[in-house]
Structures are given as structure tokens and as C-alpha cells.
Design an enzyme around this catalytic site. Structure first.
Site, PDB file in Angstrom:
ATOM      1  N   LYS A 184       0.833  -1.203   0.000  1.00  0.00           N
ATOM      2  CA  LYS A 184       0.000   0.000   0.000  1.00  0.00           C
ATOM      3  C   LYS A 184       0.875   1.264   0.000  1.00  0.00           C
ATOM      4  CE  LYS A 184      -3.409  -2.661  -0.273  1.00  0.00           C
ATOM      5  NZ  LYS A 184      -4.212  -3.346   0.718  1.00  0.00           N
TER       6      LYS A 184
HETATM    7  C1  LIG Z   1      -5.250  -4.523   0.951  1.00  0.00           C
HETATM    8  C2  LIG Z   1      -6.710  -4.394   0.916  1.00  0.00           C
HETATM    9  C3  LIG Z   1      -7.529  -4.793   1.981  1.00  0.00           C
HETATM   10  C4  LIG Z   1      -6.999  -5.515   3.173  1.00  0.00           C
HETATM   11  O1  LIG Z   1      -5.976  -4.836   3.803  1.00  0.00           O
HETATM   12  P1  LIG Z   1      -5.082  -5.630   4.868  1.00  0.00           P
HETATM   13  O2  LIG Z   1      -4.434  -4.526   5.650  1.00  0.00           O
HETATM   14  O3  LIG Z   1      -4.095  -6.431   4.085  1.00  0.00           O
HETATM   15  O4  LIG Z   1      -5.979  -6.449   5.685  1.00  0.00           O
HETATM   16  C5  LIG Z   1      -8.882  -4.540   1.901  1.00  0.00           C
HETATM   17  N1  LIG Z   1      -9.425  -3.955   0.827  1.00  0.00           N
HETATM   18  C6  LIG Z   1      -8.688  -3.599  -0.227  1.00  0.00           C
HETATM   19  C7  LIG Z   1      -9.355  -2.932  -1.383  1.00  0.00           C
HETATM   20  C8  LIG Z   1      -7.309  -3.814  -0.225  1.00  0.00           C
HETATM   21  O5  LIG Z   1      -6.571  -3.483  -1.287  1.00  0.00           O
END
Ligand SMILES: *Cc1c(COP(=O)(O)O)cnc(C)c1O
Length: 387
Positions: A184
Site C-alpha cells: 500500500k
Molecule cells: C489490501 C486491501 C484490503 C486488506 O488490507 P489488509 O491490511 O491487508 O488487511 C482490503 N481492501 C482492499 C481494497 C485492499 O486493497
């Protein structure tokens, strides 16, 4: 051709992050503590949220949000098929029914008009996902939520730094959930944050995240705390650790520069692919916004080629270019095909994108030479496989 493999994403970790983690490890306080509190305050200030709860992941945030809202069997929640599985899986795990509304063909964000078609008297909430870091069109979504009495839960996993009509995602009068997974825009290793303007809701999420202990329970072994604690309700174990927050404390001040760099690379790709008929570059929404460019996700026009999207990705790998898949639409996954089948033709835009989408390398540390290598490799694969 490149000799070194270029991954589709890798985090940008500097000495500041490393030294802060080492400081935590040496301090004797590794788990939830003062650094988590500092990161919570800093993130809240950055996005402009009145309250924020740091967690072990965004998935945990989605789970606790639905529980805190009292979502249960018989309830319906409308969301997008173009998302990571956890958005939809958490709805299922709360016993509720995910209802998929189709996306807009250009931005790949959920289409507000399609949300309206899916509202029933069992609908409780809608979860828009700001796909790839581009804001959904929130005005019609908020209007719809008001009309039908629905809660809007923004899946803002891609949207740290995203703005809609001059306001940061996280500052709207609703719940928003961020992710700090290593791919992210900023990372804490693993981590997430639930933001909300509602203190009682934030307190409930906070209770649920740590065994049902009252909010400041983490202090119970510190000089300022007391060892006694009370269990207010049966809770989960979804807290963020100080060694995670240590990373986040030094990532957050870099977020705007990261986004600027991502934007530069995305714009380079857009220009380079503008005259490539086999590539449809990601569309920009017509309203005022700041795209955080978490992902660069063009569609490959496979009907012009002799290979499918997976074949295209395999060919890019041979060129030493890594790709990601964000996303195969959720209703195309095994469990959902089996248990929540979507009638053929019900989600045509998601189906179209799902078969053609891929994520090209996009991360702040990559160079413009890396980006040129990507463009060259994409063009080479097309040239070899044109119909
Ligand atoms: C990465 C992601 C999640 C989950 O995030 P985590 O921190 O890995 O649990 C949920 N929704 C979307 C759209 C994502 O890209």
C-alpha cells in the site's frame, strides 16, 4: 531486455524506519504502546478524522466495523466486485449477504446508479472501494445512503492521501478504513486504521480490537497505568504493535512525496500507452480529486491478441517485468462461484475488466529507466502476439 527482475511493488523503507524499530526493540516496549498512540494521532491529523483506531490490518478494521454496526444474518451489504477478497469475505463472516453492484467501465469504481438498483429493505450499508487510489463519486453515494438510511463504509485501503472535491478521504462524515500492508502507499509491515467522526463507534471498535478491554488498557504495565483491567465484552486480538507503528511514524511524513512520485510514473505510462491500441489506460474521473495512484491498472485488449491476460503476464515475466492482479472480480473466485453465484451478464463491466486487468510496476523507488523498461516490454509482448 532487462536482466534484473522488476517487482510490481516494493516498499520504500529508509534508515528512519529501521532506527525507530530498533529503538522499540531496545526500549523493552514492543507491542501496543506510546508509538501506536503517536501514529494514531499523526494519521488522524493527516486525513482529518476526529477519531481513529489503529489495528493489525484493514481486514480487521472491516470485520470490527461490521460487528460494531451490529451487522448480522439477514442483512445485506452492497459493495463492488473489483476489490480484494477481504472486503467481501468480512461481510460473509458476519453472517450477512454481500450484494455486488457493477463498476463504472473507466475508473473501475462502483457505479452509484448500480448501487441504487441493488437496495432492498434488508440493505444496511454500502462499502465503496476507492479503486487504485482514485476516489469513488461520493456525493451520489452519500445522497443514496441518506435516502435509504444506509451506513457508508469507505474501504480506503488504496486511498491514504486520496482527496475528493478538495477533502481527504478519512475526513468525511462516515467510517473509512485504511491498510498499511507493504504494497500500500504507506506501510507498517501489516496494519490498518479505522477512522470515524463518531466517538462511541470508535470506542466500540477499540474495545473489540483488544479482548474487550477498556481503551487505555495498554498502559496497564506502564508507570502511568494500573495492572487491573476490566473486560467489557468478549473481544478479538487485532491490536497494532509499537514496532509496526514505529515504521508508520516515518512513512506518513513521506506519503505526499510518495504520491507525487507515483503520479509522475503513472503519467509517464499514460503518455507512453496513449497510442497503443492494445492497452486501455486507466480513466480519470471527471470530478475534482487527488488520485493517490496506489496501482497502475490498464486493461489489455485481449481480443486484439493471441493470448489471454494470464498469458500476457507470463510473457512480461519472461521480460523480467513483475505484474500484479487487482483484481479477478470476486464473483469469479471459487468460493463465490459456488456459494454466491452471480447470473451471467449481471456485472458486465466487472467481467470485462476482470479478464483484462493487470497491475504494472508502480512504486516510489523505481526509476524512469525502470518505467521505460516496462513500456518497452509491454510493447514487445504485444508485437509478438498481435492477431
Ligand atoms: C489490501 C486491501 C484490503 C486488506 O488490507 P489488509 O491490511 O491487508 O488487511 C482490503 N481492501 C482492499 C481494497 C485492499 O486493497
Amino acid at each position: 531486455m532487462r536482466t534484473e527482475f522488476l517487482p510490481f511493488s516494493t516498499p520504500t523503507i529508509g534508515d528512519d524506519e529501521i532506527n525507530e524499530v530498533v529503538d522499540s526493540l531496545k526500549s523493552g516496549w514492543i507491542t501496543t504502546g506510546p508509538k501506536v498512540k503517536r501514529f494514531e494521532e499523526a494519521f488522524k491529523a493527516y486525513v482529518g478524522a476526529p477519531f481513529a483506531v489503529p489495528l493489525s490490518s484493514a481486514t480487521a478494521g472491516l470485520h470490527l466495523t461490521l460487528l460494531a454496526l451490529g451487522i448480522k444474518e439477514g442483512d445485506e451489504i452492497i459493495t463492488t466486485p473489483m476489490t480484494f477478497a477481504s472486503t467481501v469475505s468480512m461481510i460473509v463472516l458476519c453472517g450477512a449477504k454481500p450484494v455486488l453492484a457493477d463498476i463504472e467501465p473507466g475508473t473501475l469504481n462502483i457505479d452509484p446508479a448500480k448501487i441504487r438498483e441493488k437496495v432492498t429493505d434488508r440493505t444496511r450499508a454500502v462499502i465503496p472501494v476507492h479503486f487504485a487510489g482514485q476516489s469513488c463519486d461520493m456525493d451520489p453515494i452519500f445522497a443514496l445512503a441518506k435516502e435509504f438510511g444506509l451506513t457508508v463504509i469507505e474501504d480506503a485501503a488504496h486511498a491514504a492521501g486520496t482527496e475528493y472535491k478538495g477533502r481527504r478521504i478519512g475526513s468525511f462524515d462516515t467510517i473509512s478504513i485504511f491498510s498499511f500492508h507493504p504494497n500500500k502507499n504507506i506501510t507498517t509491515g501489516e496494519g490498518g486504521m479505522v477512522c470515524s467522526p463518531d466517538e462511541a463507534f470508535a470506542e466500540e471498535v477499540s474495545l473489540l480490537k483488544f479482548h474487550g478491554m477498556s481503551r487505555e488498557a495498554w498502559k496497564r504495565f506502564a508507570a502511568s497505568g494500573t495492572p487491573n483491567y476490566d473486560i467489557m465484552l468478549p473481544g478479538y486480538k487485532y491490536n497494532m504493535m509499537d514496532i509496526q507503528a514505529a515504521i508508520g511514524l516515518h512513512q506518513l511524513p513521506k506519503l505526499d512525496a510518495f504520491i507525487d512520485r507515483r503520479t509522475e510514473i503513472a503519467e509517464f505510462y499514460n503518455a507512453a500507452f496513449a497510442d497503443v491500441a492494445e492497452i486501455a489506460v486507466p480513466a480519470l474521473a471527471p470530478y475534482e480529486q487527488r488520485h493517490a495512484w496506489h496501482l497502475y491498472t490498464p486493461l489489455v485488449r485481449i481480443e486484439r491478441l493471441t493470448l489471454d491476460r494470464d498469458g500476457f503476464m507470463a510473457e512480461l515475466k519472461k521480460e523480467n517485468i513483475g505484474t500484479g492482479l487487482h483484481y479477478k472480480a470476486i464473483h469469479h473466485h471459487a468460493w463465490y462461484r459456488e456459494n454466491l453465484p452471480v447470473p451471467a451478464g449481471e456485472l458486465p463491466n466487472a467481467d470485462y475488466a476482470s479478464d483484462r486487468i493487470l497491475s504494472l510496476p508502480l512504486f516510489p523507488k523505481m526509476t524512469m529507466d525502470d518505467a521505460r523498461d516496462v513500456v518497452e516490454a509491454v510493447k514487445a509482448v504485444i508485437a509478438r502476439n498481435r492477431k
